[in-house]
Design an enzyme around this catalytic site. Structure first.
Site, mmCIF file in Angstrom:
data_model
loop_
_atom_site.group_PDB
_atom_site.id
_atom_site.type_symbol
_atom_site.label_atom_id
_atom_site.label_comp_id
_atom_site.label_asym_id
_atom_site.label_seq_id
_atom_site.Cartn_x
_atom_site.Cartn_y
_atom_site.Cartn_z
ATOM 1 C CE LYS A 195 2.313 20.682 -0.972
ATOM 2 N NZ LYS A 195 3.875 20.433 -1.413
ATOM 3 N N GLY A 230 4.826 30.996 1.444
ATOM 4 C CA GLY A 230 5.252 30.691 0.284
ATOM 5 C C GLY A 230 5.039 31.821 -0.537
ATOM 6 C CB VAL A 272 1.358 29.563 -4.551
ATOM 7 C CG1 VAL A 272 0.743 28.519 -3.720
ATOM 8 C CG2 VAL A 272 2.156 29.024 -5.795
ATOM 9 C CD GLU A 291 3.640 34.597 8.200
ATOM 10 O OE1 GLU A 291 4.233 35.814 7.761
ATOM 11 O OE2 GLU A 291 3.245 34.301 9.432
ATOM 12 C CB CYS A 338 10.083 35.540 3.518
ATOM 13 S SG CYS A 338 10.206 34.848 5.339
HETATM 14 P P1 NAD Z 1 5.803 28.322 -3.587
HETATM 15 O O1 NAD Z 1 4.535 29.386 -3.360
HETATM 16 O O2 NAD Z 1 6.063 28.146 -5.027
HETATM 17 O O3 NAD Z 1 5.563 27.086 -2.841
HETATM 18 C C1 NAD Z 1 5.094 26.877 -1.420
HETATM 19 C C2 NAD Z 1 4.304 25.869 -1.039
HETATM 20 O O4 NAD Z 1 3.058 25.891 -1.810
HETATM 21 C C3 NAD Z 1 5.066 24.560 -1.508
HETATM 22 O O5 NAD Z 1 5.036 23.476 -0.524
HETATM 23 C C4 NAD Z 1 4.407 23.947 -2.831
HETATM 24 O O6 NAD Z 1 4.335 22.805 -3.192
HETATM 25 C C5 NAD Z 1 2.655 24.643 -2.547
HETATM 26 N N1 NAD Z 1 1.965 25.025 -3.649
HETATM 27 C C6 NAD Z 1 2.642 25.367 -4.941
HETATM 28 N N2 NAD Z 1 1.463 25.268 -5.714
HETATM 29 C C7 NAD Z 1 0.504 25.180 -5.047
HETATM 30 C C8 NAD Z 1 -0.885 25.152 -5.245
HETATM 31 N N3 NAD Z 1 -1.393 25.477 -6.615
HETATM 32 N N4 NAD Z 1 -1.726 24.876 -4.450
HETATM 33 C C9 NAD Z 1 -1.394 24.608 -3.122
HETATM 34 N N5 NAD Z 1 -0.109 24.563 -2.796
HETATM 35 C C10 NAD Z 1 0.843 24.798 -3.726
HETATM 36 O O7 NAD Z 1 6.898 29.010 -2.950
HETATM 37 P P2 NAD Z 1 8.559 28.677 -2.515
HETATM 38 O O8 NAD Z 1 9.219 28.808 -3.851
HETATM 39 O O9 NAD Z 1 8.449 27.280 -1.968
HETATM 40 O O10 NAD Z 1 9.121 29.602 -1.723
HETATM 41 C C11 NAD Z 1 9.581 30.927 -1.895
HETATM 42 C C12 NAD Z 1 8.643 31.718 -1.529
HETATM 43 O O11 NAD Z 1 8.022 31.713 -0.157
HETATM 44 C C13 NAD Z 1 9.258 33.201 -1.395
HETATM 45 O O12 NAD Z 1 8.302 34.280 -2.421
HETATM 46 C C14 NAD Z 1 9.272 33.601 -0.242
HETATM 47 O O13 NAD Z 1 9.306 35.127 -0.107
HETATM 48 C C15 NAD Z 1 8.130 32.838 0.290
HETATM 49 N N6 NAD Z 1 8.572 32.876 1.786
HETATM 50 C C16 NAD Z 1 7.984 33.446 2.747
HETATM 51 C C17 NAD Z 1 8.104 33.277 4.224
HETATM 52 C C18 NAD Z 1 7.264 34.345 5.111
HETATM 53 O O14 NAD Z 1 7.323 33.756 6.436
HETATM 54 N N7 NAD Z 1 6.875 35.088 4.919
HETATM 55 C C19 NAD Z 1 8.932 32.378 4.381
HETATM 56 C C20 NAD Z 1 9.592 31.514 3.602
HETATM 57 C C21 NAD Z 1 9.311 31.776 2.017
#
Ligand code: NAD
Length: 491
Positions: free
Chosen positions: A188, A241, A245, A264, A298
């Site tokens: 997704k 993410g 979440v 991650e 991140c």
């Molecule tokens: P997010 O957690 O809001 O969303 C990430 C994904 O999770 C999206 O596809 C979203 O649709 C999905 N999601 C949201 N609610 C959900 C639920 N209840 N159940 C299942 N899936 C759900 O994060 P974001 O705003 O898209 O990204 C930013 C965050 O991601 C930051 O905190 C960042 O540090 C982190 N990030 C980490 C890395 C890493 O490799 N460690 C890389 C990129 C981003």
């Protein structure tokens, strides 16, 4: 009625045709509920496309397609899987300009950065894991009364949920090892940036993967994402993410079938500049570390600790570099700074800056919205930031640096490790013994020395502490996508 395709306009008016459906069983199909979502261009606020938004019943269909495909894919020879992964990498290379165009339009990444970094890494990662498709073997051992051997088996139906910041690259970090070792995948994409995934789906079909091996779903986290996390037939879920979440996904796994989860999550990376560092190099990389992709990375080096002897000269060099950014349309040659990915993200970052100012922290430069269409914010830096200030502790995910000085190695190690995050850190020094000593004691999954944020397909990437667990890239990633079986033979 949703049109089956939408047209995007890229560089020099070039048109790009993108399907609007969910990619299940190698076909693009509308959502069973007819639900849709809209995606906009963060540089202009204009609507880019209306596409299908998956419901839990669409997730059932995709998981069921994957389950059927697993029986074929798990017994497909590794050499054949390798060939298909290599074919996909060649197709992405062929269409690199189109992927970079889509990331520029939908995510706000500068075209050249997307092509040179995100797309290039995606191609390399596919090739790296293609090489593992016929080599991820177990070992043999003697046991009392006989011998035993281990084998690494695919887990089955796997899911991946990815964020919006570097979507193609992060998608491939999951997809490549997952299917290389014989799993099947339902992925997704983030609702904010779904278009790259649809383009990728077209190439998966063109490469000749059997139907159902890779299914790419567009949809909301609370519907499609949650349904994947709770699904009884999904045996592994890889998530990148936010922390909240990620916790919800762990809870969903616990409540459903205890699917394996790798996470991650976020970061609050420390960049440590010692007196003996090459000043120009340190100022260059620390600036890149917090301004690249507007700090929406991140691994961003958002906390910068500078030793007292070099502090004033560093601040001057850092400011000069940061202010050189040219804000503009990510598709235009000459722009070096794009918009933030969404208006919500822009407001969140502005709020963090406002909190820093309210707490009385000294602003070195920036801090304001850039007055033009889209979600643009000035590169921003605070100096002399106290260790308990919110901007020093919270992940901002924007172009906001918090700079502070330190005196001793011991002091900076305490400061750098005083975070619940542990993803990536950087050290700048010309003393190799110090580099090794300090990197040994930093509590992060990655430490870079005299550079920042390097991502290499053959090196593992992932976090300590609340930055998550499990690894993307490198041989170590394969462990998260396989089960180990031991066979014991009585001889
Ligand atoms: P997010 O957690 O809001 O969303 C990430 C994904 O999770 C999206 O596809 C979203 O649709 C999905 N999601 C949201 N609610 C959900 C639920 N209840 N159940 C299942 N899936 C759900 O994060 P974001 O705003 O898209 O990204 C930013 C965050 O991601 C930051 O905190 C960042 O540090 C982190 N990030 C980490 C890395 C890493 O490799 N460690 C890389 C990129 C981003």
């Amino acid at each position: 009625m949703l049109s089956p395709t939408v047209a995007l306009t890229g560089i020099a008016g070039r048109k790009l045709e993108i399907p609007t459906g969910l990619f299940i069983n190698n076909e693009f199909v509308p959502s069973l509920t007819g639900n849709t979502l809209e995606t906009t261009n963060p540089a202009t606020g204009e609507l880019l496309a209306t596409i299908s938004s998956a419901s839990p019943s669409d997730i059932d269909t995709a998981v069921s397609a994957a389950k059927t495909a697993f029986t074929i894919w798990r017994s497909t020879p590794g050499t054949k899987r390798r060939q298909l992964l290599l074919k996909l990498s060649d197709l992405i290379e062929r269409d690199a300009d189109e992927f970079a165009t889509i990331e520029a339009l939908d995510v706000g990444v500068i075209f050249a950065q997307s092509k040179g970094m995100n797309v290039a890494n995606a191609i390399e990662t596919l090739r790296y894991f293609a090489g593992w498709a016929d080599k991820h073997d177990g070992k043999s051992m003697k046991i009392p009364g006989g011998m035993a051997y281990t084998q690494k088996e695919p887990i089955g139906v796997c899911a991946a949920i990815v964020p919006w910041n570097s979507p193609l690259m992060i998608t491939i970090w999951k997809l490549a090892p997952c299917i290389a070792v014989g799993n099947v995948l339902v992925l997704k994409s983030a609702e904010l940036t779904p278009l790259y995934g649809i383009k990728l789906a077209q190439l998966i079909k063109e490469a000749g993967f059997p139907p159902g091996v890779v299914n790419i779903i567009t949809g909301l986290g609370k519907d499609a994402g949650q349904a994947l996390a709770e699904h009884m037939d999904v045996r592994k879920l890889a998530f990148t993410g936010s922390g909240p979440v990620g916790r919800g996904i762990l809870a969903a796994s616990a409540k459903s079938n205890l699917k394996k989860v790798t996470l991650e999550l976020g970061g609050k990376g420390a960049s440590i500049v010692f007196d003996d560092a090459d000043l120009e190099n340190a100022a260059f990389w620390t600036t890149v570390g917090i301004t690249a992709h507007n700090g929406q990375i991140c691994a961003a080096g958002s906390r910068i600790y500078v030793q007292s002897g070099i502090y004033d000269r560093f601040i001057e060099a850092f400011k000069k570099n940061s202010l050189q950014a040219v804000a503009g349309d990510p598709l235009h040659n000459g722009s070096t700074k794009g918009p933030l990915a969404s208006s919500v993200q822009k407001e969140k970052v502005l709020k963090c800056i406002e909190n820093g100012v309210k707490e009385g922290v000294e602003l070195l430069h920036g801090g304001k919205e850039i007055k033009r269409d889209g979600n643009f914010i000035e590169n921003t830096a605070f100096v002399n930031v106290g260790e308990n200030m919110s901007i020093m502790r919270e992940e901002i995910f924007g172009p906001v640096a918090s700079i502070a000085n330190f005196t001793t190695e011991k002091e900076v190690l305490r400061l750098a490790n005083d975070s619940e995050y542990g993803l990536s850190s950087a050290i700048f020094t010309s003393d190799v013994s110090r580099a090794q000593r300090v990197s040994d004691l930093l509590e992060t999954g990655q430490v870079t020395v005299n550079t920042w944020g390097d991502v290499s397909s053959n090196a593992p990437f992932g976090g300590f502490k609340q930055s998550g667990f499990g690894r993307d890239m490198g041989e170590e990633a394969l462990d998260g996508w396989t089960n180990i079986k031991v066979v014991k033979i009585n001889t």
